[in-house]
Design a protein around this motif. Structure first.
Motif, PDB file in Angstrom:
ATOM      1  N   GLU A 263       1.190  -1.208  -0.103  1.00  0.00           N
ATOM      2  CA  GLU A 263      -0.286  -0.117   0.109  1.00  0.00           C
ATOM      3  C   GLU A 263       1.165   1.100  -0.116  1.00  0.00           C
ATOM      4  N   LEU A 264       1.960   1.032   0.644  1.00  0.00           N
ATOM      5  CA  LEU A 264       3.243   2.466   0.470  1.00  0.00           C
ATOM      6  C   LEU A 264       3.646   2.519  -0.610  1.00  0.00           C
ATOM      7  N   ARG A 265       4.438   2.998  -1.708  1.00  0.00           N
ATOM      8  CA  ARG A 265       4.951   3.301  -2.419  1.00  0.00           C
ATOM      9  C   ARG A 265       6.631   3.208  -2.233  1.00  0.00           C
ATOM     10  N   TYR A 266       6.291   4.598  -1.940  1.00  0.00           N
ATOM     11  CA  TYR A 266       7.400   4.790  -1.448  1.00  0.00           C
ATOM     12  C   TYR A 266       8.453   5.272   0.658  1.00  0.00           C
ATOM     13  N   ALA A 267       9.174   5.693   0.851  1.00  0.00           N
ATOM     14  CA  ALA A 267      10.258   6.122   2.081  1.00  0.00           C
ATOM     15  C   ALA A 267       9.465   7.106   2.968  1.00  0.00           C
ATOM     16  N   ASN A 268       8.841   7.993   1.527  1.00  0.00           N
ATOM     17  CA  ASN A 268       8.307   9.458   2.018  1.00  0.00           C
ATOM     18  C   ASN A 268       6.879   9.403   2.488  1.00  0.00           C
ATOM     19  N   GLU A 269       6.134   7.947   1.834  1.00  0.00           N
ATOM     20  CA  GLU A 269       4.996   7.735   2.357  1.00  0.00           C
ATOM     21  C   GLU A 269       5.232   6.974   3.625  1.00  0.00           C
ATOM     22  N   LEU A 270       5.993   5.811   3.595  1.00  0.00           N
ATOM     23  CA  LEU A 270       5.833   5.405   4.994  1.00  0.00           C
ATOM     24  C   LEU A 270       7.004   6.469   6.319  1.00  0.00           C
ATOM     25  N   VAL A 271       7.230   7.430   5.836  1.00  0.00           N
ATOM     26  CA  VAL A 271       7.579   8.444   7.072  1.00  0.00           C
ATOM     27  C   VAL A 271       6.081   8.944   7.731  1.00  0.00           C
ATOM     28  N   GLU A 272       5.637   9.387   6.524  1.00  0.00           N
ATOM     29  CA  GLU A 272       3.777   9.761   6.725  1.00  0.00           C
ATOM     30  C   GLU A 272       3.043   8.826   8.075  1.00  0.00           C
ATOM     31  N   PHE A 273       3.140   8.075   7.068  1.00  0.00           N
ATOM     32  CA  PHE A 273       2.545   6.641   7.647  1.00  0.00           C
ATOM     33  C   PHE A 273       2.250   6.335   9.685  1.00  0.00           C
ATOM     34  N   ILE A 274       4.273   6.647   9.477  1.00  0.00           N
ATOM     35  CA  ILE A 274       4.887   6.620  10.766  1.00  0.00           C
ATOM     36  C   ILE A 274       4.160   7.623  11.532  1.00  0.00           C
TER      37      ILE A 274
END
Length: 280
Positions: free
Chosen positions: A114-125
């Motif tokens: 569901e998350l493609r990029y590291a910026n999306e992971l940071v936002e999710f965290i």
């Protein structure tokens, strides 16, 4: 043992061992490097969760040194529910620092998650846990090997930082100018957080060449030629590597780098020799 941090942002990366002997060896490496009062240890992961359990177990063992230890966390190939569960496990374990990465899609996995990029992971965290975790992300002074251009890679890096990362750790490199140029360009895009250079001690030319070809790190021709000339003389390779990396680290620190992050490959001696040479 003092747990006070070194005045510079010194840190060390490990990978999860897969044997009892490897685990025992790593604990000795941990203790030797803990004497240098690092800001933190980090532990790599298996993409898609293939070794996430081993990562957590290794983090828990390494943390017994009294040094903050950060697991690497990747998003590609994972669903949000699984990432949410992992964050909960880390919080319950008392972990408060993460290295957030896109990661590589494991072979045999069909979906990217569901998350493609590291910026999306940071936002999710950040959305899930607020400011509980101090978050580090990756930087590529010589550009990510899959980036379409240096400019696009810089934009992607700035996006990760602005998503809520606290600092960045770079891929290893052997050109100080590449690091300083990257930092200058990142600052021009509004990135103000620390960008810590990643350092790879040189101990084995074959392994170094393989790692570098895979991750896009440039080995300058003069270094390649000298390492090739030493052939199987491992002592000469280690001595030359120590000199090259020590000079690199000194130039980085003299130029204002906020610290050094060592990719130890679960070995203490090569990193300790460099630290001794630069007075850390």
């Amino acid at each position: 043992m003092s747990t006070q941090e070194h005045p510079l942002g010194i840190s060390f990366e490990f990978f999860p061992p897969n044997t009892d002997a490897g685990r025992d060896k790593l604990m000795g490496v941990r203790d030797a490097l803990a004497e240098r009062r690092p800001r933190f240890f980090s532990v790599t992961y298996g993409a898609g969760g293939s070794t996430q359990d081993r990562t957590l177990h290794t983090v828990q063992a390494v943390r017994q040194s009294g040094i903050t230890t950060a697991p690497h966390m990747s998003c590609i190939g994972s669903e949000k529910a699984r990432l949410r569960d992992l964050l909960t496990r880390y919080r319950e374990a008392g972990i408060d620092r993460l290295v957030a990465l896109r990661g590589d899609l494991p072979s045999g996995m069909g979906g990217i998650g569901e998350l493609r990029y590291a910026n999306e992971l940071v936002e999710f965290i950040r959305a899930e846990t607020g400011d509980h975790f101090e978050i580090a992300v990756a930087a590529y002074p010589e550009s990510h090997p899959q980036a379409p251009s240096f400019e696009k890679d810089l934009e992607n890096f700035a996006r990760k930082m602005k998503a809520g990362a606290d600092f960045a750790v770079t891929q290893y490199f052997f050109s100080a100018d590449a690091y300083f140029h990257f930092v200058e360009r990142a600052r021009a895009l509004g990135v103000e957080a620390p960008i810590v250079p990643g350092i790879m001690p040189i101990t084995n030319y074959t392994k170094l060449a393989r790692f570098s070809d895979a991750c896009g790190a440039e080995i300058p021709r003069w270094i390649r030629k000298q390492l090739e000339a030493y052939g199987d003389d491992s002592e000469a390779i280690a001595d030359f590597g120590e000199e090259v990396v020590s000079r690199l680290c000194q130039r980085l620190l003299d130029g204002g780098a906020p610290g050094l992050h060592f990719y130890t490959l679960n070995q203490a001696k090569p990193t300790l020799r460099v630290l001794d040479n630069i007075g850390c």
